[in-house]
Motif scaffolding. Structure first.
Motif, short mmCIF file in Angstrom:
data_model
loop_
_atom_site.label_atom_id
_atom_site.label_comp_id
_atom_site.label_asym_id
_atom_site.label_seq_id
_atom_site.Cartn_x
_atom_site.Cartn_y
_atom_site.Cartn_z
N PRO A 139 0.90 -1.30 0.06
CA PRO A 139 0.18 -0.04 0.05
C PRO A 139 0.97 1.07 0.08
O PRO A 139 1.99 1.26 0.34
N PRO A 140 0.26 2.46 -0.34
CA PRO A 140 1.12 3.51 -0.83
C PRO A 140 1.60 4.10 0.79
O PRO A 140 2.78 4.88 0.73
N ASN A 141 0.79 3.82 1.91
CA ASN A 141 1.35 4.21 3.24
C ASN A 141 1.98 3.46 4.09
O ASN A 141 1.70 3.43 5.33
N TRP A 142 2.44 2.34 3.33
CA TRP A 142 2.98 1.18 4.48
C TRP A 142 3.94 1.61 5.37
O TRP A 142 4.08 1.02 6.24
N LYS A 143 4.82 2.50 4.93
CA LYS A 143 6.03 2.87 5.88
C LYS A 143 5.46 3.45 6.99
O LYS A 143 6.05 3.24 8.16
N THR A 144 4.41 4.29 7.15
CA THR A 144 3.88 4.89 8.39
C THR A 144 2.83 4.07 9.00
O THR A 144 2.58 4.18 10.07
N ARG A 145 2.09 3.13 8.02
CA ARG A 145 1.22 2.46 8.75
C ARG A 145 1.54 1.33 9.46
O ARG A 145 1.12 0.87 10.47
N TRP A 146 2.64 0.68 9.01
CA TRP A 146 3.44 -0.36 9.72
C TRP A 146 4.77 -0.25 9.90
O TRP A 146 5.78 -0.96 9.27
N PRO A 147 5.30 0.79 10.60
CA PRO A 147 6.78 1.28 10.96
C PRO A 147 7.70 -0.07 11.26
O PRO A 147 8.70 -0.05 10.64
N GLU A 148 7.28 -0.96 12.05
CA GLU A 148 8.17 -1.83 12.44
C GLU A 148 8.25 -2.85 11.37
O GLU A 148 9.44 -3.37 11.49
N PHE A 149 7.27 -3.03 10.77
CA PHE A 149 7.26 -4.23 9.69
C PHE A 149 8.22 -3.53 8.54
O PHE A 149 9.07 -4.31 8.01
N TYR A 150 7.92 -2.08 8.19
CA TYR A 150 8.90 -1.65 7.27
C TYR A 150 10.27 -1.57 7.53
O TYR A 150 11.14 -2.04 6.94
N LYS A 151 10.62 -1.20 8.74
CA LYS A 151 12.00 -1.41 9.19
C LYS A 151 12.61 -2.89 9.18
O LYS A 151 13.63 -2.93 8.69
N GLN A 152 11.77 -4.06 9.45
CA GLN A 152 12.43 -5.18 9.50
C GLN A 152 12.62 -5.45 7.92
O GLN A 152 13.70 -6.10 7.74
N VAL A 153 11.77 -5.28 7.14
CA VAL A 153 11.94 -5.64 5.62
C VAL A 153 13.04 -4.80 5.13
O VAL A 153 13.87 -5.58 4.44
N MET A 154 13.03 -3.46 5.46
CA MET A 154 14.09 -2.87 4.45
C MET A 154 15.29 -2.70 5.26
O MET A 154 16.30 -2.19 4.47
N SER A 155 15.50 -3.42 6.53
CA SER A 155 16.97 -3.45 6.88
C SER A 155 17.42 -4.87 6.94
O SER A 155 18.51 -5.02 7.18
N TYR A 156 16.66 -5.86 6.19
CA TYR A 156 16.98 -7.36 6.41
C TYR A 156 18.49 -7.21 5.37
O TYR A 156 18.33 -6.84 4.17
N GLN A 157 19.54 -7.80 5.80
CA GLN A 157 20.96 -7.94 5.00
C GLN A 157 20.95 -9.06 4.34
O GLN A 157 20.66 -10.43 4.88
N ARG A 158 21.48 -9.16 3.31
CA ARG A 158 21.98 -10.31 2.42
C ARG A 158 22.94 -11.20 3.26
O ARG A 158 23.03 -12.35 3.38
N LYS A 159 24.05 -10.42 3.81
CA LYS A 159 25.12 -11.09 4.71
C LYS A 159 25.14 -10.29 5.90
O LYS A 159 24.65 -9.04 6.13
N GLY A 160 25.51 -11.04 6.91
CA GLY A 160 25.63 -10.43 8.37
C GLY A 160 24.61 -10.80 9.13
O GLY A 160 23.69 -11.69 8.71
#
Length: 478
Positions: free
Chosen positions: A413-434
């Motif tokens: 959804p267009p507002n997903w960053k503010t609607r689900w901030p913790e979900f957004y954080k986990q998705v966008m910070s997940y690392q390929r390595k490490g």
């Protein structure tokens, strides 16, 4: 001869007066071999700090710069200059650990206490009425002559600031190595220390200067930018810009820069020298497509219950349209199961879910039975067909294998960053390595990929819900 002496004396007096008024002139007079006029970025840094201190209405100044480009020396010089300009000001500095905090404090104190030898300009030439109180020899806390309150305190995230208030807080490189930048718990600790302890110490001017290498999106600089977007001035210097021009060839030339680039790991090099956070360079997902209008289609859901106390329940509802997933609603929480069962049932109801898969590992079957019961008793609904599904494949490999498809075929959804901030954080910070502290969100996105693309093989398992009923239900093994 006398005329020449008077002219030189007048020039020297003018330089001293400029040093009192302006931070760059102070640095140039104190450290002429480093603050050379040709190093124009140093003048810009000093002018930016001075303008922020004297004129800016904003609370925070963030300065990101490469190693060996004078960050700490400028921070120490700014501390001494601020105290010289107004001895009633109180300054607190914060460093990576207590050892570095003590070193920072001693350097500033030594600047003020340096005695005159020969013709070299010292602090007392510029600020003749400013001195550390006699006998005040604490390594990290001292007072200027004539002041009734402590003038200076050096601390760290592991130190203390109890009983000390300050006009200026200067943070100098609170993260020193990549391991710390990858450590989400450490980044959280620094942020909580900063907000819960340090911000409460601010009085009077209430100014914060953060000087650091930009290591991670969740580092102190990144979190200040997110939490206080309208109160921040940001200055960023790359060792080499996009056009290939060096920030200061006198400090780091292109040949040495290219050598470091070849020898160092890419993410650490880019963080150190070009202020590109390692979790941006190395993260699995960079950007998601977003839908404007939700399409019509079958509504499905995938739910992964929390395995341990530190895990999150992640339940995502999505519409399937032309073999693509349009996420419409979700529940993402670390609340206990007695809360998440009701929350998941409510999600199924408001999303009009047709089919839901709930992972049966670690209590998932009981969770599925309870959600089905809540839907029947509280919502009068049996619309959702709930299927407990086992999960045995390696989680990390599933997440990595699905990432390309998810990036291209899952719409948020267009507002997903503010609607689900913790979900957004986990998705966008997940690392390929490490090390990744959490993988609950991306794990469910991988399950959506497997659901739509048919990567799960069907298997018939008897007696899933109630052994006495001898019913057959279709489930899937991935």
């Amino acid at each position: 001869m006398r005329d020449n002496f008077d002219v030189e004396l007048a020039r020297f007096g003018a330089r001293l007066e400029l040093a009192r008024r302006h931070l760059y002139d102070y640095c140039l007079l104190q450290y002429p071999s480093f603050y050379r006029p040709a190093r124009t970025f140093l003048k810009d840094i000093c002018n930016q700090i001075e303008t922020f201190v004297n004129h800016s209405p904003k609370r925070f100044l963030i300065l990101n710069a490469p190693p060996r480009h004078g960050k700490s020396l400028t921070a120490q010089s700014a501390t001494a200059w601020l105290l010289g300009n107004n001895p009633s000001h109180r300054v607190m500095t914060a460093s990576y650990n207590e050892r570095l905090a003590s070193s920072f404090s001693k350097n500033v104190r030594n600047i003020i206490q340096t005695e005159k030898v020969g013709n070299r300009v010292v602090y007392s030439d510029i600020f003749p009425n400013v001195a550390v109180r006699y006998g005040d020899a604490s390594a990290q806390m001292w007072t200027l002559e004539g002041q009734t309150q402590t003038s200076y305190l050096a601390t760290s995230p592991n130190g203390t600031a109890t009983g000390f208030g300050c006009d200026f807080l200067i943070c100098d490189d609170l993260i020193k190595k990549a391991e710390d930048a990858y450590n989400e718990n450490l980044l959280d600790d620094i942020w909580h220390w900063f907000t819960d302890t340090m911000l409460s110490r601010l009085e009077g001017k209430r100014k914060v200067i953060v000087i650091m290498t930009r290591w991670a999106e969740g580092d102190l600089a990144g979190r200040i930018l997110t939490a206080f977007p309208d109160e921040v001035e940001l200055i960023t210097y790359q060792a080499c810009n996009e056009q290939g021009v060096m920030l200061c060839s006198d400090i780091l030339n292109k040949t040495d820069y290219d050598f470091l680039k070849r020898e160092m790991s890419t993410d650490i090099f880019e963080a150190n020298y070009n202020q590109k956070p390692i979790d941006v360079e190395g993260r699995l997902y960079s950007k998601f497509k977003e839908w404007d209008n939700k399409p019509e289609g079958e509504v499905r859901n995938y739910t992964d219950t929390a395995d341990t106390g530190s895990d999150y329940l992640c339940s995502i509802s999505y519409v399937i349209f032309e073999n693509e997933a349009y996420i419409t609603d979700l529940v993402f929480t670390d609340e206990p199961m007695e809360v998440t069962e009701d929350a998941t049932a409510d999600l199924f109801s408001r999303s009009d879910v047709n089919r839901a898969n709930i992972e049966s590992n670690n209590g998932g079957r009981g969770f599925a039975r309870n959600v089905e019961r809540i839907l029947r008793e509280n919502y009068g609904s049996n619309k959702t067909v709930i299927t407990p599904v086992p999960q045995s494949k390696n989680k990390e490999s599933r997440i990595l294998a699905s990432s390309a498809w998810v990036q291209n075929h899952v719409y948020m959804p267009p507002n997903w960053k503010t609607r689900w901030p913790e979900f957004y954080k986990q998705v966008m910070s997940y690392q390929r390595k490490g090390k990744n502290t959490h993988d609950d969100a991306v794990d469910v996105l991988a399950a959506i990929f497997e659901d739509i693309t048919g990567k799960r093989k069907p298997q018939i398992i008897n007696n899933i819900d109630n052994p006495t009923k001898r019913r057959h239900r279709r489930t899937f093994e991935r």
